[in-house]
Motif scaffolding. Structure first.
Motif, PDB file in Angstrom:
ATOM      1  N   GLN A  21       0.834  -1.198   0.000  1.00  0.00           N
ATOM      2  CA  GLN A  21       0.000   0.000   0.000  1.00  0.00           C
ATOM      3  C   GLN A  21       0.871   1.250   0.000  1.00  0.00           C
ATOM      4  OE1 GLN A  21      -3.605   0.359   0.101  1.00  0.00           O
ATOM      5  NE2 GLN A  21      -3.231  -1.624  -0.842  1.00  0.00           N
ATOM      6  N   ASN A  23       3.022   9.143  -6.396  1.00  0.00           N
ATOM      7  CA  ASN A  23       3.663  10.420  -6.090  1.00  0.00           C
ATOM      8  C   ASN A  23       2.930  11.244  -5.034  1.00  0.00           C
ATOM      9  OD1 ASN A  23       5.837  12.063  -6.327  1.00  0.00           O
ATOM     10  ND2 ASN A  23       5.205  13.055  -8.225  1.00  0.00           N
ATOM     11  N   ARG A  25      11.964  -1.110  -9.672  1.00  0.00           N
ATOM     12  CA  ARG A  25      11.754  -0.469  -8.367  1.00  0.00           C
ATOM     13  C   ARG A  25      12.724   0.688  -8.168  1.00  0.00           C
ATOM     14  NH1 ARG A  25       8.947  -2.902  -4.346  1.00  0.00           N
ATOM     15  NH2 ARG A  25      10.510  -2.264  -2.816  1.00  0.00           N
ATOM     16  N   MET A  65      11.372   3.575  -9.942  1.00  0.00           N
ATOM     17  CA  MET A  65      10.205   4.144  -9.260  1.00  0.00           C
ATOM     18  C   MET A  65      10.582   4.756  -7.911  1.00  0.00           C
ATOM     19  SD  MET A  65       6.961   4.541 -10.032  1.00  0.00           S
ATOM     20  CE  MET A  65       7.134   6.194  -9.376  1.00  0.00           C
ATOM     21  N   LEU A  74      11.627   3.221  -5.325  1.00  0.00           N
ATOM     22  CA  LEU A  74      11.220   2.374  -4.203  1.00  0.00           C
ATOM     23  C   LEU A  74      12.423   1.697  -3.552  1.00  0.00           C
ATOM     24  CD1 LEU A  74       8.036   0.805  -5.799  1.00  0.00           C
ATOM     25  CD2 LEU A  74       8.104   2.383  -3.864  1.00  0.00           C
ATOM     26  N   ARG A  82       9.435  11.760  -9.766  1.00  0.00           N
ATOM     27  CA  ARG A  82       8.397  10.726  -9.851  1.00  0.00           C
ATOM     28  C   ARG A  82       7.244  11.136 -10.756  1.00  0.00           C
ATOM     29  NH1 ARG A  82       8.168  10.668  -3.909  1.00  0.00           N
ATOM     30  NH2 ARG A  82       9.906   9.350  -3.287  1.00  0.00           N
ATOM     31  N   MET A 119       3.868   3.230 -12.263  1.00  0.00           N
ATOM     32  CA  MET A 119       4.191   1.808 -12.163  1.00  0.00           C
ATOM     33  C   MET A 119       2.942   0.987 -11.885  1.00  0.00           C
ATOM     34  SD  MET A 119       7.197   0.042  -9.951  1.00  0.00           S
ATOM     35  CE  MET A 119       7.437  -1.733  -9.874  1.00  0.00           C
ATOM     36  N   PHE A 163       1.897  -2.823 -10.472  1.00  0.00           N
ATOM     37  CA  PHE A 163       2.540  -3.867  -9.672  1.00  0.00           C
ATOM     38  C   PHE A 163       1.940  -5.245  -9.941  1.00  0.00           C
ATOM     39  CE2 PHE A 163       2.882   0.110  -7.379  1.00  0.00           C
ATOM     40  CZ  PHE A 163       4.193   0.124  -6.931  1.00  0.00           C
ATOM     41  N   HIS A 197       0.875  -7.322  -7.769  1.00  0.00           N
ATOM     42  CA  HIS A 197      -0.306  -7.586  -6.938  1.00  0.00           C
ATOM     43  C   HIS A 197      -1.256  -6.394  -6.874  1.00  0.00           C
ATOM     44  CE1 HIS A 197       2.545 -10.716  -5.497  1.00  0.00           C
ATOM     45  NE2 HIS A 197       1.456 -11.435  -5.705  1.00  0.00           N
ATOM     46  N   ASN A 222      -2.011  -3.687  -5.840  1.00  0.00           N
ATOM     47  CA  ASN A 222      -1.875  -2.673  -4.784  1.00  0.00           C
ATOM     48  C   ASN A 222      -2.962  -1.598  -4.849  1.00  0.00           C
ATOM     49  OD1 ASN A 222       0.470  -4.173  -4.905  1.00  0.00           O
ATOM     50  ND2 ASN A 222       1.830  -2.467  -4.495  1.00  0.00           N
ATOM     51  N   LEU A 223      -4.196  -1.995  -5.156  1.00  0.00           N
ATOM     52  CA  LEU A 223      -5.294  -1.028  -5.090  1.00  0.00           C
ATOM     53  C   LEU A 223      -5.551  -0.661  -3.635  1.00  0.00           C
ATOM     54  CD1 LEU A 223      -7.863  -2.445  -7.673  1.00  0.00           C
ATOM     55  CD2 LEU A 223      -6.149  -0.652  -7.986  1.00  0.00           C
ATOM     56  N   PHE A 224      -6.155   0.509  -3.426  1.00  0.00           N
ATOM     57  CA  PHE A 224      -6.503   0.921  -2.062  1.00  0.00           C
ATOM     58  C   PHE A 224      -7.845   0.293  -1.700  1.00  0.00           C
ATOM     59  CE2 PHE A 224      -4.121   4.813  -3.654  1.00  0.00           C
ATOM     60  CZ  PHE A 224      -2.900   4.331  -3.193  1.00  0.00           C
ATOM     61  N   PRO A 225      -7.867  -0.644  -0.749  1.00  0.00           N
ATOM     62  CA  PRO A 225      -9.095  -1.418  -0.515  1.00  0.00           C
ATOM     63  C   PRO A 225     -10.227  -0.587   0.091  1.00  0.00           C
ATOM     64  CG  PRO A 225      -7.424  -1.948   1.132  1.00  0.00           C
ATOM     65  CD  PRO A 225      -6.761  -1.063   0.106  1.00  0.00           C
ATOM     66  N   ARG A 273      -5.377   3.600 -13.052  1.00  0.00           N
ATOM     67  CA  ARG A 273      -4.929   4.490 -11.977  1.00  0.00           C
ATOM     68  C   ARG A 273      -3.559   5.093 -12.295  1.00  0.00           C
ATOM     69  NH1 ARG A 273      -4.021   2.215  -5.902  1.00  0.00           N
ATOM     70  NH2 ARG A 273      -2.283   1.168  -6.932  1.00  0.00           N
ATOM     71  N   ALA A 274      -2.657   4.252 -12.803  1.00  0.00           N
ATOM     72  CA  ALA A 274      -1.321   4.752 -13.126  1.00  0.00           C
ATOM     73  C   ALA A 274      -1.384   5.714 -14.318  1.00  0.00           C
ATOM     74  CB  ALA A 274      -0.384   3.587 -13.427  1.00  0.00           C
TER      75      ALA A 274
END
Ligand SMILES: Nc1ncnc2c1ncn2[C@@H]1O[C@H](COP(=O)(O)OP(=O)(O)O)[C@@H](O)[C@H]1O
Ligand SMILES: [Mg+2]
Lengths: 218, 261
Positions: free
Chosen positions: A114, A122, B49, B52, B54, B90, B95, B97, B99, B101-104, B163-164
């Motif tokens: 997350q 960003n 990564r 990005m 990370l 950025r 990016m 991913f 998995h 990585n959506l916001f639940p 989303r990206a």
């Protein structure tokens, strides 16, 4: 036959003091918990250090001593508090120290991916916390916060030490004046229980509201 | 002659004592579609990564859109990038991913509009209009109000792509975006990406085990092993006539594992 309605009023007055201590103490505890909990994971070491100091100090010393300090020692440093304010301060900071670890733990338990998504999108550090991490951490904190608030409620009885007339204090007065132990203590037993019930019901309602849509995520 | 949009120059990355990248260099041209392939553990994810931000790097330089990614110029001194510089850099890169990585806790629509509203200050209405266009592009117009937990894996990944894209980055990174999906859901995601590759001039870096897809998608394929580029070239050459023994054996293994080439 003693004048029970007068004594009942006395105990209800005490219940009001207990409720005030619990409410204001919980608000302060919440503020302290978020400040120190976020401080513990701050990127800046003096903040982390201060937060750790606060948490260790208040968990490592007894509420009894803390209350004594708030009311009897602070005046020597030029800070005079009313008994209620001293009670709220000691109870709030004490419970806040425990709850701070709950805040920290819940934030750290939000999955790392997350956080990585917020970097890829960003968001700034504050936006990450506010819009993604905290909304997912809060539902995890709530049940323990409920327990903390009930602990705080039960701890309010120590304030008779600084002459605050809370529920337990009033029950002792009634007992001394009437010679009856059963009636006043049965009464406050029920009142404490009712207050605890209110807290846990509220927390459960809040929890249900916050986890709407999150079913099946964890 | 146009300048590369990404320049990776003698990049080094170590995790503790483990050197994953040791002097890696390559350029990417604007609009280029690059496929990164190679055995698991060869450093492909680490490269994405790092781009990005990370990960941190342990040596070398990366230039993105004409500016250093991990370094800042202050007068004639070169300093490590601070958070403000990383934030600026950025904005060029997005990016997707493995998995999703959506916001639940946010609806599909809010997942897509969150960053444009927060980081670009777009008005909510404009961000939502654009999000709906993107949802239509990925074939999910009817899911705008759904929560991520109500979607299949393939749908989640398509939302993550939308989303990206909502931030309109010049460079998009895709890290094995289909490998967490059930086989029957892979195709719908690949279809979206093929259309994207055909319709935009975005620069794309794709890490994948779908060799058939890499073949179709990429202008250039980089075969990695142990953090080094063993062989690179147009897909036709890498997949039909690989010159290195390691590339050949990797592709043989992939085919044996049931992947199309
Ligand atoms: N956070 C990490 N800590 C330690 N080692 C890591 C970490 N991330 C990746 N590695 C190691 O780096 C190497 C490259 O990993 P990765 O980039 O994920 O490879 P690939 O994506 O090609 O499978 C592997 O040996 C992996 O174990
Ligand atoms: Mg990988």
């Amino acid at each position: 036959m003693p004048e029970w309605s007068g004594y009942l009023t006395l105990i209800l007055q005490g219940a009001l003091v207990t409720a005030q201590l619990t409410l204001f103490g919980s608000v302060l505890a919440l503020l302290a918990a978020f400040t120190a909990g976020l401080g513990r994971i701050a990127p800046w070491w003096p903040l982390r250090w201060l937060a750790t100091l606060y948490i260790e100090f208040f968990r490592g010393t007894s509420i009894y001593v803390q209350l004594f300090w708030a009311y009897f020692v602070l005046p020597f440093m030029g800070i005079s508090l009313s008994p209620l304010a001293a009670g709220v301060l000691a109870l709030g900071l004490n419970v806040g120290a425990y709850a701070a670890e709950v805040v920290r733990g819940a934030i750290l338990s939000v999955p790392k991916d997350q956080y990585e998504a917020t970097v890829a999108l960003n968001l700034t550090k504050v936006q990450r916390m506010r819009h993604v991490i905290l909304p997912q951490a809060l539902p995890l904190m709530l049940p323990t916060f409920g327990n903390n608030a009930i602990e705080l409620l039960k701890a309010t009885a120590v304030v008779s030490l600084i002459s605050l007339t809370d529920m337990t204090f009033q029950a002792q007065i009634v007992r001394a004046q009437t010679g009856s132990t059963l009636v006043p203590f049965a009464m406050i037993l029920l009142l404490y229980f009712a207050m605890a019930l209110v807290i846990s019901t509220l927390v459960r309602k809040l929890e249900r509201r916050m986890t709407r849509g999150l079913e099946g995520v964890r | 002659m146009t300048a590369p949009i990404i320049r990776i120059d003698r990049l080094e990355k170590a995790f503790g004592a483990l050197k994953v990248l040791d002097g890696l260099s390559f350029d990417v041209m604007p609009g280029e579609k690059l496929a990164l392939i190679g055995p698991s553990g060869s450093g492909k994810t680490t490269i994405l990564r790092i781009l990005m931000t990370l990960e941190t790097i342990t040596g070398g330089h990366i230039e993105v859109c004409g500016e250093q990614l991990y370094h800042m110029r202050r007068g004639d001194r070169e300093l490590p990038a601070d958070e403000a510089h990383l934030h600026h850099m950025r904005s060029h890169i997005g990016m997707v991913f493995q998995h999703f990585n959506l916001f639940p806790h946010k609806s599909v629509l809010d997942n897509i509009t969150l960053a444009p509203v927060l980081t670009k200050g777009e008005p909510k209405a404009k961000a939502e209009a654009r999000a709906k266009e993107l949802l239509e592009m990925v074939g999910l117009s009817d899911k705008a109000q759904a929560m991520p937990s109500q979607l299949s894996g393939g749908q989640k990944q398509r939302v993550a792509i939308a989303r990206a894209l909502a931030l309109q980055p010049r460079i998009m990174l895709f890290d094995e975006v289909t490998s967490a999906l059930d086989p029957e859901l892979v195709e719908e995601v690949l279809l979206v990406m093929k259309r994207l590759a055909a319709e935009t001039d975005m620069t794309m870096l794709l890490v994948t085990h779908e060799m058939g897809f890499a073949h179709e998608f990429a202008d250039r394929v980089l075969f990695f092993d142990k953090g080094h580029i063993v062989e690179q070239g147009p897909p036709e050459q890498i997949f039909r006539n690989p010159t290195h023994e390691r590339t050949q054996s990797f592709l043989r293994k992939i085919i044996a594992a049931g992947h199309r080439v």
